[in-house]
Design a protein around this motif. Structure first.
Motif, short mmCIF file in Angstrom:
data_model
loop_
_atom_site.label_atom_id
_atom_site.label_comp_id
_atom_site.label_asym_id
_atom_site.label_seq_id
_atom_site.Cartn_x
_atom_site.Cartn_y
_atom_site.Cartn_z
N ARG A 165 -2.65 4.73 -6.40
CA ARG A 165 -2.02 3.46 -6.04
C ARG A 165 -2.39 2.35 -7.03
N GLN A 221 0.85 4.35 -9.82
CA GLN A 221 2.05 3.69 -9.29
C GLN A 221 2.31 2.38 -9.99
N TRP A 275 7.16 3.46 -5.50
CA TRP A 275 6.46 3.79 -4.27
C TRP A 275 7.07 5.03 -3.60
N HIS A 285 0.82 -1.21 0.00
CA HIS A 285 0.00 0.00 0.00
C HIS A 285 0.86 1.26 0.00
N ASP A 286 2.14 1.11 0.34
CA ASP A 286 3.08 2.23 0.36
C ASP A 286 4.48 1.65 0.38
N SER A 326 -7.35 1.88 -1.93
CA SER A 326 -6.24 2.09 -2.85
C SER A 326 -6.31 3.45 -3.54
N ASP A 349 4.69 7.99 -2.78
CA ASP A 349 4.46 8.30 -1.36
C ASP A 349 4.63 9.78 -1.06
#
Length: 487
Positions: free
Chosen positions: A232, A236, A444, A150-151, A228, A448
């Motif tokens: 994301r 990404q 990421w 997720h990150d 998400s 982020d």
């Protein structure tokens, strides 16, 4: 590292939606073309308590539902089903995992490919279970579906967990966009033709736009998508891979290490977009009720059934700070409930330095190259052409397209699913079209910083009506710099 074609493909999550829509039809396509190793077996596993026959029925139903009728053939289906086996297992049930391990050992006669078609939160647990039973050593490979985590912190944790069991060169991270014919053709267009590569730089290109637009909403994936969001789920994941293939330097050869080394250079050259830049360089949006194809559709909050600040659209102006691309904006956008479904890369060349036709009033437009990846695959080169006529008051110009329709040119070739290429490469041990760990973590890290900027600003996504090209702010972002989105 020397690899042998796999003797066994084990699919975790084999009863799920991805398996039925994409994975099983892809294996059917490879079977029909005689591309699967003659002795290779396919073992499905999931929590569902099916036996071999019940799973074969599920496979046959998936082929009937998702393979076009003109491509279905009973002999091919029966040959595929003869390879298929099933073993139920749950990762939190040691006895079922032990039974799965025993089944794998019984079916194995060489290399194994494991495909974890599951949530990433189970990757480490599944790999550890295979290692515990002695099934993660040399001669095994594991496919992981992106996005990984997720990150950045979660991606590092998952990657650390997986590589405790599988060496990095045996980890194949799947971005299904890289299996698409059109995406691979981008490399062929750039590096197989002498025409384009000398012009593929800041000296000749004014701007680049990459668009991935979907007409669908969340389609029953509301809980996943709300966790998400567009940045994301798509940017990404898929868009940054398209950026890499568009912007990378020529690799020394078409092999895994050379291609991946050039891609990571692009990701590490992306100019950071942080708290000070997000307001001017990014736009987040969320669709409200509108119409797609003349049919009314609900808004995101209506589909979700609760309040949410998750973005369903994102647009941004990115820069790649290296010699090739310095000063060239890369406009990226992706969204749900757009007017048309399309994935395309648009490269606008610089204006001619001096128009000899301007005195007669002839307007000139810059040349452009448009690489369309879906729904149809085609390449257009937009050029200026004399408008037919006697031109007594001055020559006039019109923009025309040299249009290569790949669907028409290769009409006799079956359009393959992305997973056909990816499965074949994984079975044969070719990692070129899979994503390396450092790529996932570099992507990421960049994303982020944007998410942190959004969170720090505390602003909600801007609304846009379903069936439009996103919030007005996305248009304003390009127009501030003298550019416009291609629509």
């Amino acid at each position: 590292m020397t690899t042998s074609p796999a003797s066994l493909l084990t699919i975790f999550g084999a009863t799920g939606d991805l398996a039925q829509r994409m994975l099983l039809p892809s294996l059917y396509g490879l079977q029909g073309d005689g591309l699967l190793p003659a002795s290779m077996r396919i073992l499905g596993t999931a929590r569902s308590t099916l036996d071999d026959d019940a799973f074969r029925t599920l496979v046959a139903d998936a082929i009937a539902r998702f393979v076009p009728a003109e491509q279905r053939n009973d002999a091919t289906l029966q040959a595929l089903l003869a390879r298929v086996h099933y073993q139920p297992a749950s990762l939190d049930d040691d006895a079922s995992v032990a039974a799965l391990a025993e089944r794998i050992r019984g079916l194995r006669s060489g290399d194994i490919v494991y495909h974890l078609s599951t949530s990433p939160k189970f990757y480490e647990q599944a790999c550890a279970a295979l290692a515990r039973h002695g099934l993660a050593g040399p001669g095994t490979r594991v496919m992981l579906e992106k996005p990984i985590g997720h990150d950045l912190a979660e991606a590092i944790a998952i990657n650390d967990g997986v590589t405790r069991s599988f060496d990095e060169d045996r980890v194949y991270r799947v971005d299904h966009y890289l299996g698409k014919e059109g995406v691979q053709n981008l490399l062929a267009l750039r590096f197989g033709n002498a025409l384009f590569e000398p012009l593929w730089n800041a000296r000749h290109i004014e701007q680049v736009q990459i668009t991935v637009a979907e007409t669908v909403g969340v389609e029953g994936r509301g809980d996943y998508y709300d966790h998400s969001g567009a940045i994301r789920d798509m940017l990404q994941n898929h868009l940054l891979q398209l950026v890499c293939l568009t912007a990378m330097e020529p690799p020394s050869q078409f092999e895994p290490t050379a291609v991946r080394n050039e891609k990571i250079k692009v990701l590490r050259s992306l100019r950071p977009i942080g708290r000070a830049e997000v307001a001017m360089e990014t736009v987040a949006g969320q669709y409200t009720a509108g119409a797609i194809g003349g049919k009314a559709v609900p808004g995101y909050l209506d589909e979700l059934g609760r309040a949410s600040r998750t973005e369903t659209f994102v647009a941004m102006r990115a820069h790649i700070d290296n010699w090739r691309w310095s000063g060239v904006p890369f406009y990226l956008r992706t969204g749900k409930r757009m007017p048309n479904r399309c994935t395309e890369i648009y490269l606008q060349f610089r204006e001619v330095p001096h128009s000899i036709f301007a005195r007669g009033g002839a307007a000139s437009q810059p040349n452009a190259l448009i690489i369309k990846l879906q729904p149809e695959e085609r390449i257009e080169l937009q050029l200026m052409h004399k408008t037919p006529g006697l031109d007594r008051s001055g020559l006039r110009l019109s923009q025309v397209s040299l249009d290569l329709d790949l669907d028409e040119r290769f009409a006799h070739e079956r359009r393959r699913l992305a997973y056909e290429r990816l499965y074949l490469d994984a079975i044969e041990g070719n990692g070129t079209l899979f994503v390396r760990r450092d790529e996932t973590e570099a992507a990421w890290q960049w994303v982020d910083a944007i998410l942190d900027g959004w969170n720090h600003a505390g602003s909600a996504p801007k609304t846009y009506a379903a069936g439009t090209w996103g919030p007005n702010a996305a248009v304003a972002m390009t127009e501030r710099h003298g550019h416009s989105w291609r629509e």
